[in-house]
Motif scaffolding. Sequence first.
Motif, PDB file in Angstrom:
ATOM      1  N   PHE A 160      17.021  -5.790  -9.633  1.00 17.83           N
ATOM      2  CA  PHE A 160      17.141  -4.864 -10.748  1.00 17.83           C
ATOM      3  C   PHE A 160      15.827  -4.846 -11.502  1.00 17.83           C
ATOM      4  CE2 PHE A 160      21.257  -3.351 -10.609  1.00 17.83           C
ATOM      5  CZ  PHE A 160      22.159  -4.349 -10.344  1.00 17.83           C
ATOM      6  N   CYS A 217       5.728   6.462   0.337  1.00 18.01           N
ATOM      7  CA  CYS A 217       6.256   5.241   0.917  1.00 18.01           C
ATOM      8  C   CYS A 217       5.447   4.095   0.395  1.00 18.01           C
ATOM      9  CB  CYS A 217       6.095   5.282   2.427  1.00 18.01           C
ATOM     10  SG  CYS A 217       7.570   5.753   3.254  1.00 18.01           S
ATOM     11  N   LEU A 218       6.088   3.205  -0.261  1.00 23.44           N
ATOM     12  CA  LEU A 218       5.359   2.013  -0.646  1.00 23.44           C
ATOM     13  C   LEU A 218       5.670   0.943   0.381  1.00 23.44           C
ATOM     14  CD1 LEU A 218       3.610   0.598  -2.680  1.00 23.44           C
ATOM     15  CD2 LEU A 218       5.645  -0.130  -3.886  1.00 23.44           C
ATOM     16  N   LYS A 243      13.731   3.490   5.873  1.00 26.97           N
ATOM     17  CA  LYS A 243      14.456   3.635   4.607  1.00 26.97           C
ATOM     18  C   LYS A 243      15.870   4.115   4.851  1.00 26.97           C
ATOM     19  CE  LYS A 243      11.380   6.018   2.081  1.00 26.97           C
ATOM     20  NZ  LYS A 243      10.756   6.603   0.887  1.00 26.97           N
ATOM     21  N   GLN A 259      17.586  -7.220  -2.858  1.00 27.93           N
ATOM     22  CA  GLN A 259      17.623  -6.182  -3.891  1.00 27.93           C
ATOM     23  C   GLN A 259      17.233  -6.803  -5.210  1.00 27.93           C
ATOM     24  OE1 GLN A 259      21.719  -5.141  -3.547  1.00 27.93           O
ATOM     25  NE2 GLN A 259      21.266  -3.414  -2.219  1.00 27.93           N
ATOM     26  N   PRO A 289       9.316  -0.506   3.780  1.00 26.19           N
ATOM     27  CA  PRO A 289       9.159   0.498   2.725  1.00 26.19           C
ATOM     28  C   PRO A 289      10.200   0.260   1.646  1.00 26.19           C
ATOM     29  CG  PRO A 289      10.250   1.446   4.625  1.00 26.19           C
ATOM     30  CD  PRO A 289      10.020   0.012   4.942  1.00 26.19           C
ATOM     31  N   LEU A 290       9.740   0.240   0.424  1.00 26.02           N
ATOM     32  CA  LEU A 290      10.675   0.046  -0.671  1.00 26.02           C
ATOM     33  C   LEU A 290      11.329   1.354  -1.028  1.00 26.02           C
ATOM     34  CD1 LEU A 290       8.915  -2.116  -3.346  1.00 26.02           C
ATOM     35  CD2 LEU A 290      10.644  -2.798  -1.742  1.00 26.02           C
ATOM     36  N   PHE A 291      12.492   1.281  -1.485  1.00 24.86           N
ATOM     37  CA  PHE A 291      13.020   2.471  -2.124  1.00 24.86           C
ATOM     38  C   PHE A 291      13.954   2.032  -3.235  1.00 24.86           C
ATOM     39  CE2 PHE A 291      17.235   2.284  -0.344  1.00 24.86           C
ATOM     40  CZ  PHE A 291      17.054   1.653   0.859  1.00 24.86           C
ATOM     41  N   GLY A 292      14.198   2.942  -4.105  1.00 20.64           N
ATOM     42  CA  GLY A 292      15.009   2.558  -5.245  1.00 20.64           C
ATOM     43  C   GLY A 292      15.893   3.692  -5.689  1.00 20.64           C
ATOM     44  N   ARG A 333       0.840  -1.189   0.000  1.00 20.46           N
ATOM     45  CA  ARG A 333       0.000   0.000   0.000  1.00 20.46           C
ATOM     46  C   ARG A 333       0.870   1.232   0.000  1.00 20.46           C
ATOM     47  NH1 ARG A 333      -0.648   1.898   5.558  1.00 20.46           N
ATOM     48  NH2 ARG A 333       0.777   0.670   6.800  1.00 20.46           N
ATOM     49  N   TRP A 334       0.287   2.296  -0.477  1.00 19.58           N
ATOM     50  CA  TRP A 334       0.983   3.565  -0.434  1.00 19.58           C
ATOM     51  C   TRP A 334       0.658   4.256   0.868  1.00 19.58           C
ATOM     52  CZ3 TRP A 334       4.681   5.071  -3.489  1.00 19.58           C
ATOM     53  CH2 TRP A 334       4.790   4.471  -4.749  1.00 19.58           C
ATOM     54  N   VAL A 335       1.681   4.764   1.484  1.00 15.00           N
ATOM     55  CA  VAL A 335       1.448   5.433   2.760  1.00 15.00           C
ATOM     56  C   VAL A 335       1.514   6.928   2.551  1.00 15.00           C
ATOM     57  CG1 VAL A 335       2.387   5.800   5.044  1.00 15.00           C
ATOM     58  CG2 VAL A 335       2.366   3.530   4.062  1.00 15.00           C
ATOM     59  N   VAL A 351      17.995   1.381   6.324  1.00 14.04           N
ATOM     60  CA  VAL A 351      18.449   0.371   5.366  1.00 14.04           C
ATOM     61  C   VAL A 351      19.590   0.907   4.523  1.00 14.04           C
ATOM     62  CG1 VAL A 351      17.775  -1.011   3.392  1.00 14.04           C
ATOM     63  CG2 VAL A 351      16.244  -0.776   5.305  1.00 14.04           C
ATOM     64  N   LEU A 371      17.476   0.135  -9.371  1.00  9.55           N
ATOM     65  CA  LEU A 371      17.829  -0.842  -8.342  1.00  9.55           C
ATOM     66  C   LEU A 371      16.843  -0.678  -7.199  1.00  9.55           C
ATOM     67  CD1 LEU A 371      19.906  -2.902  -7.247  1.00  9.55           C
ATOM     68  CD2 LEU A 371      21.079  -0.987  -6.194  1.00  9.55           C
ATOM     69  N   GLN A 413      15.482  -1.612  -3.515  1.00 11.25           N
ATOM     70  CA  GLN A 413      16.101  -2.142  -2.300  1.00 11.25           C
ATOM     71  C   GLN A 413      15.090  -2.328  -1.185  1.00 11.25           C
ATOM     72  OE1 GLN A 413      19.019   0.989  -2.144  1.00 11.25           O
ATOM     73  NE2 GLN A 413      20.612  -0.547  -2.289  1.00 11.25           N
ATOM     74  N   ASN A 414      15.521  -3.044  -0.181  1.00 14.09           N
ATOM     75  CA  ASN A 414      14.700  -3.333   0.989  1.00 14.09           C
ATOM     76  C   ASN A 414      13.515  -4.228   0.670  1.00 14.09           C
ATOM     77  OD1 ASN A 414      14.251  -3.315   3.682  1.00 14.09           O
ATOM     78  ND2 ASN A 414      13.054  -1.439   3.696  1.00 14.09           N
ATOM     79  N   LYS A 424       8.743   8.697  -6.984  1.00 10.59           N
ATOM     80  CA  LYS A 424       7.578   8.391  -6.164  1.00 10.59           C
ATOM     81  C   LYS A 424       7.963   7.557  -4.946  1.00 10.59           C
ATOM     82  CE  LYS A 424       2.815   7.545  -7.071  1.00 10.59           C
ATOM     83  NZ  LYS A 424       1.847   6.729  -7.695  1.00 10.59           N
ATOM     84  N   LEU A 425       8.855   6.643  -5.134  1.00  8.16           N
ATOM     85  CA  LEU A 425       9.290   5.826  -4.008  1.00  8.16           C
ATOM     86  C   LEU A 425      10.019   6.666  -2.983  1.00  8.16           C
ATOM     87  CD1 LEU A 425      10.617   2.537  -5.605  1.00  8.16           C
ATOM     88  CD2 LEU A 425       8.677   2.815  -4.106  1.00  8.16           C
ATOM     89  N   ASP A 426      10.680   7.673  -3.462  1.00  8.83           N
ATOM     90  CA  ASP A 426      11.419   8.536  -2.554  1.00  8.83           C
ATOM     91  C   ASP A 426      10.498   9.381  -1.694  1.00  8.83           C
ATOM     92  OD1 ASP A 426      14.614   9.705  -3.811  1.00  8.83           O
ATOM     93  OD2 ASP A 426      14.047   8.427  -2.137  1.00  8.83           O
ATOM     94  N   GLU A 427       9.523   9.997  -2.375  1.00  6.41           N
ATOM     95  CA  GLU A 427       8.678  10.915  -1.623  1.00  6.41           C
ATOM     96  C   GLU A 427       7.672  10.194  -0.770  1.00  6.41           C
ATOM     97  OE1 GLU A 427       8.318  13.969  -5.340  1.00  6.41           O
ATOM     98  OE2 GLU A 427       6.621  12.832  -4.563  1.00  6.41           O
ATOM     99  N   PHE A 437       4.299   7.147   8.298  1.00  7.86           N
ATOM    100  CA  PHE A 437       5.201   7.675   7.299  1.00  7.86           C
ATOM    101  C   PHE A 437       6.563   7.960   7.881  1.00  7.86           C
ATOM    102  CE2 PHE A 437       5.931   9.281   3.238  1.00  7.86           C
ATOM    103  CZ  PHE A 437       6.789  10.351   3.363  1.00  7.86           C
ATOM    104  N   ARG A 456       1.586  11.000   3.580  1.00 12.98           N
ATOM    105  CA  ARG A 456       2.402  11.772   4.500  1.00 12.98           C
ATOM    106  C   ARG A 456       1.742  11.949   5.846  1.00 12.98           C
ATOM    107  NH1 ARG A 456       7.064  14.471   2.969  1.00 12.98           N
ATOM    108  NH2 ARG A 456       7.399  14.099   0.774  1.00 12.98           N
TER     109      ARG A 456
END
Lengths: 201, 519
Positions: free
Chosen positions: B361, B381-382, A136, B359, B389-392, A120-122, A139, B317, B319-320, B376-379, A129, A124
Motif C-alpha cells: 500500500f 512500464c516501470l 502485467k 503487494q 513491471p509494476l502496476f498499481g 527503469r522506464w520502458v 499477474v 495498491l 502490485q507485482n 503512468k504505471l498503466d501506460e 514493452f 513503447r
Amino acid sequence: MDSTSTAETDYAVFLEKVKRTVYIDNLSPQVTESVVRTALGQFGTVKNVQFIPNYTGPKNIPCCALVEMECPRQAKAVVLEITQFPFMMSGMPRPVRAFRAEEEMFDDRPIKPGRRIQCRWVDRKDPDFEVASKIKRLVRKHAAEDLFLLQQQLAQEEKLAKQQDETLKANYKKFSIIDNVVSDGTAPGLAKLYNMKVFDA
Amino acid sequence: MVEAKTVENIEFKWGKQRGVGGKKKDVKFYESFSYDGVEYALYDSVYMYKEGETEPYIGKLIKIWENADMTKKVKVLWFFCPREISYYLGDEKPPENELFLASGEGVGSTNVNPLEAIAGKCNVVCSSKDSRNPQSSDEELQEADFVFYRTFDVGNCRILDKIDDQIAGIEVKFLLNRVGNQKFQWTESYLGEKVLIEEKVKGLQKVCHDSNGSNSKSVAQTTPASEDKSKPNITKDPHENYSGLSKRPKPDEGLTRLANGKFPEASLRQPSREGFKTNCQIQEVTRRPEADRSKWFKGLPWEERMQTAHEQGTLVLLQNLDPSYTSAEVEDIIWHAFKQSCTVKMIQRTALASPHSGQAFVIFQKREVAEMAVAKLDEGCLMLSNGRPLFGSIAAPCFPGKQSTFFGHLVITKLRIHRQRVMKEAVSTSHCSQPNTLEYEMAMDWCLLQERSDIALRKLRQQQRQEMRKLWATSVCVGIVSLPTSIVIASSLIQRDAQLHVHKHNRRNVYAESRSSTD
C-alpha cells in the motif's frame, strides 16, 4: 562504513527474531491476543503476539497471527505439536495451523544489506514493452485466479461446517433423548414391565 | 504380499552364478539375471509393487538366489521415501526424489521377496560426499530417478548422515555408487569392464562367505512373509494422518522466493547488457535523501492513515513487487521513478498469498499525484531489475470489522433456561484434541479439507510459475532473467534441498507427470 554495519546487525537481529517466531493460521476472529498468549504459553514463553490484518482478501477468511517466542527451540516445539495433534483455540473442532515464520510475513523488516535494486522506464518502442504488458496482464490474471480459488475453498469450508453441525445436532438430540428417557422414569418403568434390567451407567 | 505367481510368458534368464549355499548346497546364488527383458544385477535398485498400492517401493537387491524347488528369491534392502518417515524428519522438507537407505538393526530394513515381485529397474544415485562414494557428475545426478545420501536407522528410528561401514551385513562400498560405469555388464566379452568384474567377483565372494551363515537362515524362511514390508509401528494412527499434514505448501514458495531473490544480484553482473539503445535509462535505486527525515514525527498508526488516505483518494495498491522487498525499498523505488515521496507499507505475506509477487500500500501526498502515478504505471512500464513491471490501482482496502462468520466452530444450542448462565461462564480453553473423542474425528475432517486446499493451491502456484517463466523467457532481457543455474549465491536462506530444487526444477515437473501416469 557505519551505515552498512548497522544495517547488517539490524538484519541479523531481525533474522534471529524470525527464527523464534511462529505463524499461526485458521484462527477464529474471536481469538484475542490474551487467548493466544495463554494457549501458546503452554509451550514456552510468549514474547509478542501480532495479528496480521487482512486488508485485501475476502471478509470470511480466517485470521492469522505471528507469535514471537523466547527461543527457536520453543518455536520449533510449538510447530511440531500443533502439526501432530489438532490444537483448538477458542472453539471446536476446527484446528489451527502453525508454521515457522518467514521474513516476508513481517512488514517492519529491515532491508537486507547488500541488495541493490534497479528500475527503469520502458518506452513503447522498446521490444520489451509488449512482454511487460503481457506480464502485467498475467499477474492480474493470477490474482483473479487466487481469489477464485480462495472463494472455492471458503465454499467448501462452509459446506463441511454445515455438515458437521447437522451431524452434531443429530447426535446431541439422540443422546439427550436417551438421557431423558432414563431420567424421567420411562425406562425403568418399561424395564419392570418387560422384566429386564436397566443398565445404569 | 505379492504371491509368487507362475511366470507365464515373462522372459527370465539367469546371469552369472556366484556360488552355492544352503544346508544341502542346493541353493544357487547369482549376481545377475535378466527378467522381462531388463537386466538386473546385484546391488541394483529396483521398484517393487505391492498389490493394491499405487506407489512402488524402492529397494536394493542385496542377495539373489534360487532354491532347490526352483523358486527364485531376492533379498531387498529398502529405501525410505520422505513421506514414510516424515515424522522423523520433523520440520525438514527434503526434495521428493530423495531417499533414505535403511540401516541399523531392526525389523523393516530388509525383506525376502520372490523375484517376480520386481517391477522394474530404478536409477538411484548416491550423492553423499563420503570418501568411499565415487562422486557422480551433475548430469548423472540430474538424470537419476532418485538420490540418497543419508540413511534411516530402523533400530533407533533416526536419520543418520554418516554411513556406517556395514549395512545389513554388506560392506557399504557395494551399496554406494559403483566405480566406473553404472551399468553392470555381465557379459565377459565387454573387455573394458572385465577387470572391474573380476574385482567385484572377488569382493562379492568375500561377502558371500561372510554372510553365508545368515544365508541359510534366510533361505530357511521359505514361507512368504505375510507382509511385504513389516515396519515397526513407525507410523501410528494419528501420525499416519499427519504425515500428510507435515507436507506444507511452503517448499514451492520458498523455492521461487529464493529464485527471485537471486535475480537482483544477477542483474548486477550484466549492467552492460542494456546495450541496445533505447530511451530507457537504468536508475540505481538508492536511499532517498529525505529518508531520515521521516523519522521525525511518528505519525498516526498505519490503519488510521490508511483510512484517511483511502477517503482522500491517495491510497494506491502497488502490485507485482518482489515479495522480499521491504517498505523502505519500495519508497525508494517510488522516489526514483516518480520523484515523489510517499509512505509505503508492504502487505505481510500469509500462507495464502502468492509467492511470486508482493503487494504494498502506498500513500501519496496528494490525490492527483496518486492518480498520475497509477496512470503512468498503466501506460508505460516501470521495470524493476528482475524483469517485473509494476502496476498499481487505486486501492480499496476492506477493513476488518466484526467478522461474524467463521466456519468450523460449532456450538450446541443448550436449553434456554441454562443459556444465560452457562454462556457467560463457559470459556473454551485451548487444548490439543485427543484421539478418542468426537471432536477429534471432526478435527480430522477439517485437516483433510485443509490438505486438499493446500494441494490445490500448490498446483495453482506451480502452474502460475510456469506461465511466468514462459513469459520471462520471451523477454529480450533474457540474460538477466533466465534460470540462474550457474549462479549459486550462498546466503543463509538457502538450504541444501532448495539448491537441489533449483537444479532439478524442470526435472521435477516431468517426473511428477510421469509419476501420476504410472498410478
